[in-house]
Design a protein around this motif. Structure first.
Motif, PDB file in Angstrom:
ATOM      1  N   SER A 194       0.835  -1.195   0.000  1.00 29.87           N
ATOM      2  CA  SER A 194       0.000   0.000   0.000  1.00 29.87           C
ATOM      3  C   SER A 194       0.873   1.249   0.000  1.00 29.87           C
ATOM      4  CB  SER A 194      -0.906  -0.004   1.232  1.00 29.87           C
ATOM      5  OG  SER A 194      -0.126  -0.045   2.418  1.00 29.87           O
ATOM      6  N   ALA A 195       0.255   2.376  -0.328  1.00 22.41           N
ATOM      7  CA  ALA A 195       0.972   3.653  -0.363  1.00 22.41           C
ATOM      8  C   ALA A 195       1.512   3.987   1.021  1.00 22.41           C
ATOM      9  CB  ALA A 195       0.035   4.750  -0.855  1.00 22.41           C
ATOM     10  N   GLY A 223       7.203   5.441  -3.298  1.00 25.41           N
ATOM     11  CA  GLY A 223       6.354   6.153  -2.348  1.00 25.41           C
ATOM     12  C   GLY A 223       6.743   7.597  -2.122  1.00 25.41           C
ATOM     13  N   GLY A 224       6.309   8.120  -0.969  1.00 23.88           N
ATOM     14  CA  GLY A 224       6.562   9.508  -0.623  1.00 23.88           C
ATOM     15  C   GLY A 224       5.273  10.282  -0.437  1.00 23.88           C
ATOM     16  N   LYS A 227      -3.127  19.960   0.587  1.00 22.86           N
ATOM     17  CA  LYS A 227      -3.411  18.586   1.004  1.00 22.86           C
ATOM     18  C   LYS A 227      -2.150  17.757   0.823  1.00 22.86           C
ATOM     19  CE  LYS A 227      -8.170  18.938  -0.766  1.00 22.86           C
ATOM     20  NZ  LYS A 227      -8.015  20.173  -1.554  1.00 22.86           N
ATOM     21  N   GLN A 228      -2.036  16.682   1.599  1.00 23.67           N
ATOM     22  CA  GLN A 228      -0.890  15.785   1.495  1.00 23.67           C
ATOM     23  C   GLN A 228      -1.376  14.401   1.075  1.00 23.67           C
ATOM     24  OE1 GLN A 228       1.539  15.692   4.981  1.00 23.67           O
ATOM     25  NE2 GLN A 228       1.976  17.872   4.951  1.00 23.67           N
ATOM     26  N   PHE A 229      -0.899  13.934  -0.056  1.00 21.98           N
ATOM     27  CA  PHE A 229      -1.284  12.625  -0.571  1.00 21.98           C
ATOM     28  C   PHE A 229      -0.094  11.673  -0.475  1.00 21.98           C
ATOM     29  CE2 PHE A 229      -3.992  15.700  -2.755  1.00 21.98           C
ATOM     30  CZ  PHE A 229      -5.246  15.158  -2.534  1.00 21.98           C
ATOM     31  N   TYR A 230      -0.320  10.531   0.148  1.00 27.40           N
ATOM     32  CA  TYR A 230       0.726   9.520   0.271  1.00 27.40           C
ATOM     33  C   TYR A 230       0.718   8.652  -0.984  1.00 27.40           C
ATOM     34  CZ  TYR A 230       1.750  10.666   5.120  1.00 27.40           C
ATOM     35  OH  TYR A 230       2.156  11.309   6.264  1.00 27.40           O
ATOM     36  N   LEU A 231       1.890   8.473  -1.574  1.00 23.45           N
ATOM     37  CA  LEU A 231       2.012   7.821  -2.874  1.00 23.45           C
ATOM     38  C   LEU A 231       2.429   6.360  -2.723  1.00 23.45           C
ATOM     39  CD1 LEU A 231       3.907  10.720  -4.690  1.00 23.45           C
ATOM     40  CD2 LEU A 231       1.440  10.286  -4.642  1.00 23.45           C
ATOM     41  N   GLY A 232       2.095   5.563  -3.734  1.00 29.20           N
ATOM     42  CA  GLY A 232       2.449   4.151  -3.734  1.00 29.20           C
ATOM     43  C   GLY A 232       3.084   3.711  -5.036  1.00 29.20           C
ATOM     44  N   ASP A 233       3.570   4.654  -5.852  1.00 29.28           N
ATOM     45  CA  ASP A 233       4.181   4.294  -7.128  1.00 29.28           C
ATOM     46  C   ASP A 233       5.663   3.982  -6.944  1.00 29.28           C
ATOM     47  OD1 ASP A 233       4.672   6.885  -6.423  1.00 29.28           O
ATOM     48  OD2 ASP A 233       4.457   7.728  -8.430  1.00 29.28           O
ATOM     49  N   MET A 234       6.252   3.358  -7.972  1.00 26.28           N
ATOM     50  CA  MET A 234       7.647   2.943  -7.884  1.00 26.28           C
ATOM     51  C   MET A 234       8.285   2.990  -9.267  1.00 26.28           C
ATOM     52  SD  MET A 234       9.158  -0.567  -6.200  1.00 26.28           S
ATOM     53  CE  MET A 234      10.911  -0.784  -5.900  1.00 26.28           C
ATOM     54  N   TYR A 235       9.556   3.405  -9.307  1.00 29.01           N
ATOM     55  CA  TYR A 235      10.272   3.566 -10.569  1.00 29.01           C
ATOM     56  C   TYR A 235      11.705   3.068 -10.410  1.00 29.01           C
ATOM     57  CZ  TYR A 235       6.373   6.771 -11.207  1.00 29.01           C
ATOM     58  OH  TYR A 235       5.113   7.312 -11.269  1.00 29.01           O
ATOM     59  N   SER A 236      12.319   2.729 -11.540  1.00 29.18           N
ATOM     60  CA  SER A 236      13.723   2.327 -11.528  1.00 29.18           C
ATOM     61  C   SER A 236      14.458   3.030 -12.664  1.00 29.18           C
ATOM     62  CB  SER A 236      13.864   0.808 -11.667  1.00 29.18           C
ATOM     63  OG  SER A 236      13.413   0.374 -12.940  1.00 29.18           O
ATOM     64  N   LEU A 237      15.751   3.221 -12.453  1.00 24.92           N
ATOM     65  CA  LEU A 237      16.600   3.871 -13.447  1.00 24.92           C
ATOM     66  C   LEU A 237      17.901   3.091 -13.553  1.00 24.92           C
ATOM     67  CD1 LEU A 237      17.241   6.295 -15.325  1.00 24.92           C
ATOM     68  CD2 LEU A 237      18.186   7.457 -13.311  1.00 24.92           C
ATOM     69  N   ASP A 238      18.197   2.599 -14.754  1.00 23.30           N
ATOM     70  CA  ASP A 238      19.447   1.884 -15.007  1.00 23.30           C
ATOM     71  C   ASP A 238      20.586   2.900 -14.989  1.00 23.30           C
ATOM     72  OD1 ASP A 238      21.685   0.629 -16.256  1.00 23.30           O
ATOM     73  OD2 ASP A 238      20.341  -0.865 -17.121  1.00 23.30           O
ATOM     74  N   LEU A 239      21.451   2.822 -13.990  1.00 22.25           N
ATOM     75  CA  LEU A 239      22.532   3.791 -13.854  1.00 22.25           C
ATOM     76  C   LEU A 239      23.657   3.554 -14.857  1.00 22.25           C
ATOM     77  CD1 LEU A 239      22.726   3.998  -9.958  1.00 22.25           C
ATOM     78  CD2 LEU A 239      21.636   5.602 -11.535  1.00 22.25           C
ATOM     79  N   HIS A 240      23.630   2.422 -15.521  1.00 23.70           N
ATOM     80  CA  HIS A 240      24.621   2.153 -16.564  1.00 23.70           C
ATOM     81  C   HIS A 240      24.202   2.800 -17.886  1.00 23.70           C
ATOM     82  CE1 HIS A 240      27.511   0.183 -19.098  1.00 23.70           C
ATOM     83  NE2 HIS A 240      26.574  -0.467 -19.752  1.00 23.70           N
ATOM     84  N   LYS A 241      22.931   2.623 -18.246  1.00 29.32           N
ATOM     85  CA  LYS A 241      22.452   3.158 -19.523  1.00 29.32           C
ATOM     86  C   LYS A 241      21.967   4.600 -19.412  1.00 29.32           C
ATOM     87  CE  LYS A 241      20.962  -1.427 -21.082  1.00 29.32           C
ATOM     88  NZ  LYS A 241      19.800  -2.259 -21.502  1.00 29.32           N
ATOM     89  N   LEU A 242      21.349   4.943 -18.280  1.00 35.76           N
ATOM     90  CA  LEU A 242      20.783   6.282 -18.079  1.00 35.76           C
ATOM     91  C   LEU A 242      19.855   6.675 -19.220  1.00 35.76           C
ATOM     92  CD1 LEU A 242      23.728   8.406 -16.610  1.00 35.76           C
ATOM     93  CD2 LEU A 242      21.677   7.621 -15.442  1.00 35.76           C
ATOM     94  N   ASN A 243      19.058   5.715 -19.688  1.00 37.61           N
ATOM     95  CA  ASN A 243      18.146   6.003 -20.798  1.00 37.61           C
ATOM     96  C   ASN A 243      16.902   6.741 -20.326  1.00 37.61           C
ATOM     97  OD1 ASN A 243      19.688   4.972 -22.863  1.00 37.61           O
ATOM     98  ND2 ASN A 243      18.856   2.906 -22.682  1.00 37.61           N
ATOM     99  N   GLU A 244      16.123   6.087 -19.474  1.00 39.02           N
ATOM    100  CA  GLU A 244      14.878   6.677 -19.003  1.00 39.02           C
ATOM    101  C   GLU A 244      14.391   5.912 -17.783  1.00 39.02           C
ATOM    102  OE1 GLU A 244      12.072   6.292 -22.126  1.00 39.02           O
ATOM    103  OE2 GLU A 244      12.161   4.107 -22.196  1.00 39.02           O
ATOM    104  N   TRP A 245      13.484   6.548 -17.051  1.00 43.93           N
ATOM    105  CA  TRP A 245      12.872   5.892 -15.903  1.00 43.93           C
ATOM    106  C   TRP A 245      11.935   4.780 -16.375  1.00 43.93           C
ATOM    107  CZ3 TRP A 245      14.216   6.667 -10.938  1.00 43.93           C
ATOM    108  CH2 TRP A 245      14.852   7.861 -10.585  1.00 43.93           C
TER     109      TRP A 245
END
Length: 496
Positions: free
Chosen positions: A67-68, A433-434, A441-459
């Protein structure tokens, strides 16, 4: 013969203080009865007793993501390609829920697994967690806070816990002379010691910020209060504490409230210090420049120990403060801090680099080449942009200044937020999250992302953020910056 003094006599001031304390306790008891809540210390003790009754560990694969939440810890597994999520909280404007879930994320199978183990810690947020490969893998957790559902009571922890990743069981490590109860502090693994710095404690009548420093030896399991030479950071919470090798850490930023005459004002720090332990065992502070940077609280940070650099994401810049509320601007900036030179750099993804414009016959002036720093650790190479032209010029911000830019949100990555969790593991950066502030208003988030630090292409989107839920509170709740990141974990969080 003179009259004997009664050694047991209590002064009037002490009596008055005792009466005041009793009145406050009775008032709180009535308020809790009206809210249907128990005393928070009793609730925490009862939860710990119930967790101790668990006979054996159990595991289950979750049908979906957690959950968020915010103010959780996201820690790289010390031996496997997994992330360890622990704790955190969720608030919808009316009620707060605090977690003690221990959840493992496998990025290869994109699956979540929850482990319920004997003797687990009570729920908490704004704590700190660090993992070590010793003894087939251990997760260490210190401090944090528990909030009652109505947010009328806060309980700050000063306990230290160790989770054995091999045996799947918790241990409450009891050792004297440790830090006082706190949350929003920072903890890093330096050699075979856990360093704990800063944080705050709010007992409902007074909010106190800390600048003390403690070391816990993983070998002797003892606490030691450290008094370094030199001038160090002022009392604060939610700073960044970044391990830089086996003998030093870097402290950056943080949040506190400082007295200004008869009033208090919020202070978001931008100073930076290096704490180093000499070969003789002497600790010393040293102030660092690090270049100019926009003051932000609620930053998330993660350290790539192999490359000796830290990634910093998000945060909030307070732009307006009144007696009733504190308003800020959220950020989705991603920056990198070179832990050797203590210099900030912007991170430019390849997907965000400008496309070459059409060729024209009109002669143009040859632009001066941008200074680019190339760092390699024999695993991957990363190009870091230098300081922006404005910062390097008469503005006086220096070559280490950060070029403010948007990395996420519009480009498909994480949107602006504060108090997210950030982790760097096997050359991949993860954001989870975050808290998002929108229209008071304060909304608690539940999303998640990754970034390849070798390629640095996109999230890459791992969990999409659904539509924001209804806000059940008022439209003018005061923003509280004392959390963490967390932090982050981070390999730090984290600040959580």
């Amino acid at each position: 013969m003179g009259k004997k003094k009664n050694k047991n006599k209590v002064s009037g001031a002490v009596k008055t203080a005792a009466k005041t304390e009793k009145k406050l306790a009775n008032k709180l008891k009535k308020e809790l009865a009206n809210l249907g809540e128990e005393d928070i210390a009793k609730v925490v003790a009862q939860i710990e007793r119930e967790e101790a009754k668990r006979a054996a560990a159990s595991e289950k694969n979750l049908p979906g993501p957690p959950s968020a939440r915010a103010y959780a810890s996201l820690t790289p597994h010390p031996t496997l390609n997994e992330l360890i999520l622990f704790g955190g909280e969720y608030h919808n404007g009316q009620k707060t829920e605090v977690y003690n879930e221990l959840i493992f994320y496998n990025p290869v199978s994109n699956s979540w697994r929850q482990v319920k183990a004997p003797g687990a810690p009570p729920p908490r947020s704004a704590h700190q967690a660090v993992a070590t490969p010793a003894n087939k893998g251990e997760l260490w957790v210190f401090g944090g806070e528990f909030t009652s559902p109505s947010e009328t009571q806060f309980y700050h922890y000063k306990d230290l816990w160790c989770f054995s990743l091999a045996e799947k069981k918790w241990e409450k490590v009891v050792a004297p002379n440790g830090p006082s109860a706190r949350s929003g502090h920072r903890m890093s693994l330096v050699g075979r010691r856990l360093l704990v710095f800063g944080g705050y404690c709010d007992d409902g009548r007074e909010c106190r910020y800390h600048d003390d420093l403690y070391a816990f030896s993983l070998d002797t399991r003892t606490w030691e209060k450290i008094t370094p030479n030199g001038r160090g950071p002022s009392p604060r919470s939610a700073c960044l504490m970044l391990p830089a090798g086996n003998d030093s850490v870097i402290i950056y930023g943080g949040f506190s409230r400082v007295r200004d005459g008869r009033t208090e004002r919020a202070c978001t720090h931008t100073d930076m210090f290096r704490l180093t332990c000499s070969a003789g065992g002497t600790w010393a502070w040293r102030a660092l420049g690090g270049g100019a940077r926009t003051a932000r609280a609620g930053l998330a940070a993660a350290v790539n120990v192999h490359a000796n650099r830290a990634y910093v994401f998000g945060g909030v810049n307070d732009v307006e403060e009144t007696e009733e509320e504190l308003k800020g601007e959220m950020s989705d900036d991603l920056s990198v801090l070179d832990l050797e030179t203590a210099r900030w750099h912007s991170v430019t993804l390849r997907s965000e680099q400008p496309r070459p414009s059409a060729v024209h016959n009109t002669p143009t002036e040859e632009p001066s080449p941008e200074i680019v720093t190339v760092i390699t650790d024999e695993v991957f190479t990363i190009k870091l942009g230098g300081a922006p032209a404005a910062a390097a010029g008469a503005g006086g911000e220096g070559e280490g200044a950060v070029r403010e830019r948007a990395v996420g949100g519009a480009g498909g990555g994480p949107s602006a937020r504060m108090s997210a969790t950030l982790a760097a593991h096997r050359s991949v950066l993860y954001v989870y999250g975050g808290v998002l502030e929108k229209d008071d208003k304060q909304f608690y988030l539940g999303d998640m992302y990754s970034l390849d630090l070798h390629k640095l292409n996109e999230w890459k989107t791992i969990i999409s953020q659904p539509a924001l839920p209804d806000w059940l509170g008022s439209d003018s709740e005061e923003y509280d910056s004392e959390g963490s990141d967390e932090e982050s974990d981070s390999d730090d969080s984290d600040e959580q």
